[in-house]
Design a protein around this motif. Structure first.
Motif, PDB file in Angstrom:
ATOM      1  N   ASP A  36       0.810  -1.220   0.000  1.00 22.19           N
ATOM      2  CA  ASP A  36       0.000   0.000   0.000  1.00 22.19           C
ATOM      3  C   ASP A  36       0.845   1.273   0.000  1.00 22.19           C
ATOM      4  O   ASP A  36       0.523   2.243  -0.689  1.00 22.19           O
ATOM      5  N   THR A  63      -3.610   3.569  -4.363  1.00 18.97           N
ATOM      6  CA  THR A  63      -3.917   2.559  -3.353  1.00 18.97           C
ATOM      7  C   THR A  63      -5.181   1.792  -3.708  1.00 18.97           C
ATOM      8  O   THR A  63      -5.279   0.587  -3.473  1.00 18.97           O
ATOM      9  N   LEU A  77     -13.875   8.242  -0.971  1.00 16.36           N
ATOM     10  CA  LEU A  77     -12.500   7.800  -0.740  1.00 16.36           C
ATOM     11  C   LEU A  77     -11.532   8.978  -0.765  1.00 16.36           C
ATOM     12  O   LEU A  77     -10.626   9.077   0.067  1.00 16.36           O
ATOM     13  N   ALA A 129     -11.748  10.829   2.373  1.00 18.03           N
ATOM     14  CA  ALA A 129     -11.137  10.085   3.479  1.00 18.03           C
ATOM     15  C   ALA A 129      -9.621  10.053   3.379  1.00 18.03           C
ATOM     16  O   ALA A 129      -8.949   9.415   4.199  1.00 18.03           O
ATOM     17  N   VAL A 175      -7.828   8.835   0.842  1.00 18.96           N
ATOM     18  CA  VAL A 175      -7.327   7.643   0.161  1.00 18.96           C
ATOM     19  C   VAL A 175      -6.860   8.021  -1.237  1.00 18.96           C
ATOM     20  O   VAL A 175      -7.522   8.778  -1.954  1.00 18.96           O
ATOM     21  N   LEU A 183     -16.996   1.674   1.916  1.00 19.41           N
ATOM     22  CA  LEU A 183     -15.958   2.617   2.328  1.00 19.41           C
ATOM     23  C   LEU A 183     -15.238   2.109   3.574  1.00 19.41           C
ATOM     24  O   LEU A 183     -14.009   2.081   3.629  1.00 19.41           O
ATOM     25  N   ALA A 184     -16.014   1.679   4.564  1.00 22.57           N
ATOM     26  CA  ALA A 184     -15.424   1.169   5.801  1.00 22.57           C
ATOM     27  C   ALA A 184     -14.631  -0.108   5.536  1.00 22.57           C
ATOM     28  O   ALA A 184     -13.560  -0.319   6.122  1.00 22.57           O
ATOM     29  N   LYS A 234     -11.236   0.747   3.970  1.00 20.11           N
ATOM     30  CA  LYS A 234     -10.354   1.345   4.976  1.00 20.11           C
ATOM     31  C   LYS A 234      -9.848   0.290   5.956  1.00 20.11           C
ATOM     32  O   LYS A 234      -8.686   0.318   6.367  1.00 20.11           O
ATOM     33  N   ASP A 235     -10.709  -0.675   6.285  1.00 22.30           N
ATOM     34  CA  ASP A 235     -10.282  -1.757   7.179  1.00 22.30           C
ATOM     35  C   ASP A 235      -9.202  -2.608   6.523  1.00 22.30           C
ATOM     36  O   ASP A 235      -8.211  -2.974   7.168  1.00 22.30           O
ATOM     37  N   MET A 248      -7.150  -1.697   4.183  1.00 20.89           N
ATOM     38  CA  MET A 248      -5.938  -0.898   4.063  1.00 20.89           C
ATOM     39  C   MET A 248      -5.165  -0.848   5.375  1.00 20.89           C
ATOM     40  O   MET A 248      -3.940  -0.697   5.376  1.00 20.89           O
ATOM     41  N   ALA A 249      -5.861  -1.015   6.491  1.00 22.15           N
ATOM     42  CA  ALA A 249      -5.222  -0.933   7.800  1.00 22.15           C
ATOM     43  C   ALA A 249      -4.515  -2.224   8.186  1.00 22.15           C
ATOM     44  O   ALA A 249      -3.757  -2.265   9.158  1.00 22.15           O
TER      45      ALA A 249
END
Length: 580
Positions: free
Chosen positions: A477, A483, A508, A511, A513, A571-572, A575-576, A578-579
């Motif tokens: 990433d 990304t 995104l 946020a 991204v 969206l969530a 992001k999850d 990506m984390a």
């Protein structure tokens, strides 16, 4: 970014001169475009990767207290003449002249220029320590540029230089950089090792290479799986063999070995393990006068176990062997009375110095050449059949299974690609260029220096060598050109697809991204193939059929299949992932 506004240029086939995976995929994915031998355009997609690498490096260097500057690519030859490198460096140093006939170089590195800055600006101990760095273009005129950005002629590098008042302070600055490098490479998301490296003519132990692990790597990395020990092959040392030497059990015998000139062939013929044989390597050192004329030559015989290879760096550190060369055929025949392939330490025509590897020094009943074509000697033992060697030293490359020097297990070997190096320079350049400061007593002292490099454009190539599959690149990433890619299927035919894609794209972006929306109207197969080749790690596909179910499809570049996710949760979900 929207794909229709960006520059995307992918190829189905790699160019014929592309040999390694990274070169093939970077060209096919439109990251680089060849301009000349070892010289590449960094295309928009590739430049985004480079800028992300630079940003991480810059943030961590600044965090570590380093200060950025930029030094010229073209530098006056006078500075390089001060250190002697203008003449000492080979054709890799590109030398040019301006219209007035004055000599310049195109920089491969900047020790001379930074030392010139330091001698003008750093006058007192009160101004120390200082660490100055740049991210700048370099040029090395490689004889055979190859492997794309892995061994190009023009490249981008981060080079930093620390200045301190004494060795204690310099070592502290070195450790600050060593830790900063670990943070940098952790953030890249790559599997790497920091390995102890040989510090060359400067000596000392403060030198580490940062190696990205890859099966295609040019460097062998030695490490202990059960401890923190790691070193490159030049530096790696195994635990010294345990004594005492075994007792002789065989009589020394002249044995016929017709046509068998290698240890492996002799061992096979005699039906014995290769590690019972000893190979002979003949070196020479020359003593010269002020005119550079050879006035004296010393011939040396090195003895290594038949299954081991000589380590030239270690050999060069044996007292008396600095600057060694391999002996000529004439010198060999003069001392052994025999051609190579059947050489050994018994029955020499002329005396020479014998250095035995540590393993050979504890061997008994070993096999060596008889100094006679088609013959070897078996059952050789130190003391009984020949005198003890003049010296015993670690002369060899380690092999997998050797005992780790820290005593915590056996050594293993893997391949790596060097992308960074931290190095304690000492006063090599400050003394040559008279770069001094006034210490607490008012006396001039040479500045203690360190240098720290990262191959900015080499790193993406190394990342690809570590992260790819049959479809293309798989970026971590942190350094991916984008990304997330949003792939709407038929957005020109469906208002629902178009509005959902644009809304997700906007969400995104809001946020924070780094997302690209593929609004080119490509067929799904071609669109997916492009992004798999380019290696964007997260993909969201939006289609009419799935929207009727209230879902979209998410797929990480490493996933074997897509996952259906509710439109309201996508969206969530991204992001999850990506984390992770």
């Amino acid at each position: 970014m929207k794909a229709s506004q960006f520059f995307i240029s992918t190829l189905k086939e790699a160019p014929a001169d592309a040999e390694v995976v990274s070169h093939k995929l970077m060209t096919r994915a439109g990251l680089i475009k060849k301009l000349g031998a070892g010289i590449y355009n960094y295309m928009p997609m590739g430049l985004r990767v480079i800028r992300k690498v630079e940003a991480i490096v810059r943030e961590e260097m600044n965090r570590a207290g380093a200060v950025e500057l930029t030094m010229p690519v073209v530098q006056p030859a006078e500075l390089w003449q001060e250190t002697g490198r203008f003449d000492k460096m080979g054709p890799e140093l590109l030398r040019i002249q301006d219209r007035h006939g004055r000599d310049f170089i195109v920089q491969p590195t900047s020790e001379e220029v930074i030392t010139d800055i330091a001698r003008q600006e750093l006058k007192s101990y009160k101004q120390l320590p200082k660490n100055l760095y740049q991210i700048q273009t370099k040029f090395r005129d490689e004889r055979r540029p190859r492997f794309g950005l892995m061994r190009g002629r023009e490249f981008i590098m981060k080079d930093a230089y620390s200045f301190d008042k004494d060795q204690v302070a310099a070592k502290a600055s070195y450790q600050v950089m060593a830790q900063a490098y670990r943070r940098i490479f952790d953030r890249f998301g790559l599997t790497y090792r920091a390995v102890a490296a040989d510090s060359g003519a400067i000596g000392g132990d403060l030198s580490e290479e940062f190696q990205v692990i890859a099966a295609t790597g040019e460097d062998a990395i030695v490490y202990c799986p059960h401890s923190e020990y790691a070193a490159n092959m030049e530096k790696a040392e195994a635990l010294a063999p345990a004594g005492p030497r075994g007792a002789a059990t065989q009589a020394m015998t002249r044995t016929a070995t017709p046509g068998k000139a290698t240890c492996a062939d002799v061992a096979e013929l005699l039906g014995v393990p290769l590690n019972t044989t000893v190979k002979s390597l003949v070196l020479a050192t020359d003593e010269t006068n002020e005119a550079g004329e050879i006035v004296k030559t010393q011939v040396w015989l090195l003895l290594l176990r038949g299954d081991h290879d000589m380590n030239e760096i270690k050999v060069g550190k044996v007292p008396g062997l600095a600057g060694f060369r391999f002996a000529t055929l004439g010198e060999i025949e003069d001392h052994f009375g025999c051609k190579p392939g059947y050489l050994g330490p018994i029955g020499l025509k002329k005396p020479l110095k014998i250095v035995a590897d540590r393993e050979v020094a504890v061997m008994a009943d070993w096999i060596c050449g008889a100094n006679e074509v088609d013959f070897h000697i078996t059952g050789v033992n130190w003391g009984r059949d020949l005198p003890e060697p003049d010296a015993v030293a670690d002369l060899r490359n380690v092999v997998a299974g050797d005992r780790s020097p820290d005593g915590k297990g056996e050594l293993a070997i893997e391949r790596g690609i060097e992308v960074g190096h931290v190095f304690y320079l000492g006063t090599k350049y400050s003394r040559a260029m008279n770069a001094t400061f006034l210490d607490e007593t008012g006396k001039p002292q040479p500045l203690e220096m360190g240098c720290y490099g990262i191959g900015i454009t080499r790193l993406p190539a190394a990342a690809i060598e570590q992260n790819h599959d049959e479809r293309g690149i798989i970026w971590p990433d942190a350094i991916a050109p984008f990304t997330v890619v949003v792939c709407p299927v038929g957005m020109d035919r469906s208002e629902a697809v178009k509005s959902t894609a644009e809304q997700l794209y906007s969400d995104l972006l809001a946020a924070g991204v780094d997302v690209i929306l593929d609004d080119r109207g490509e067929r799904p197969g071609a669109m997916f193939a492009d992004w798999e080749l380019i290696g964007v790690p997260h993909r969201v596909t939006i289609g009419d059929k799935s929207l009727k179910e209230g879902v979209v499809e998410y797929q990480h570049r490493r996933d074997s299949a897509a996952t259906k996710v509710a439109v309201t949760d996508i969206l969530a979900h991204v992001k999850d992932r990506m984390a992770v």
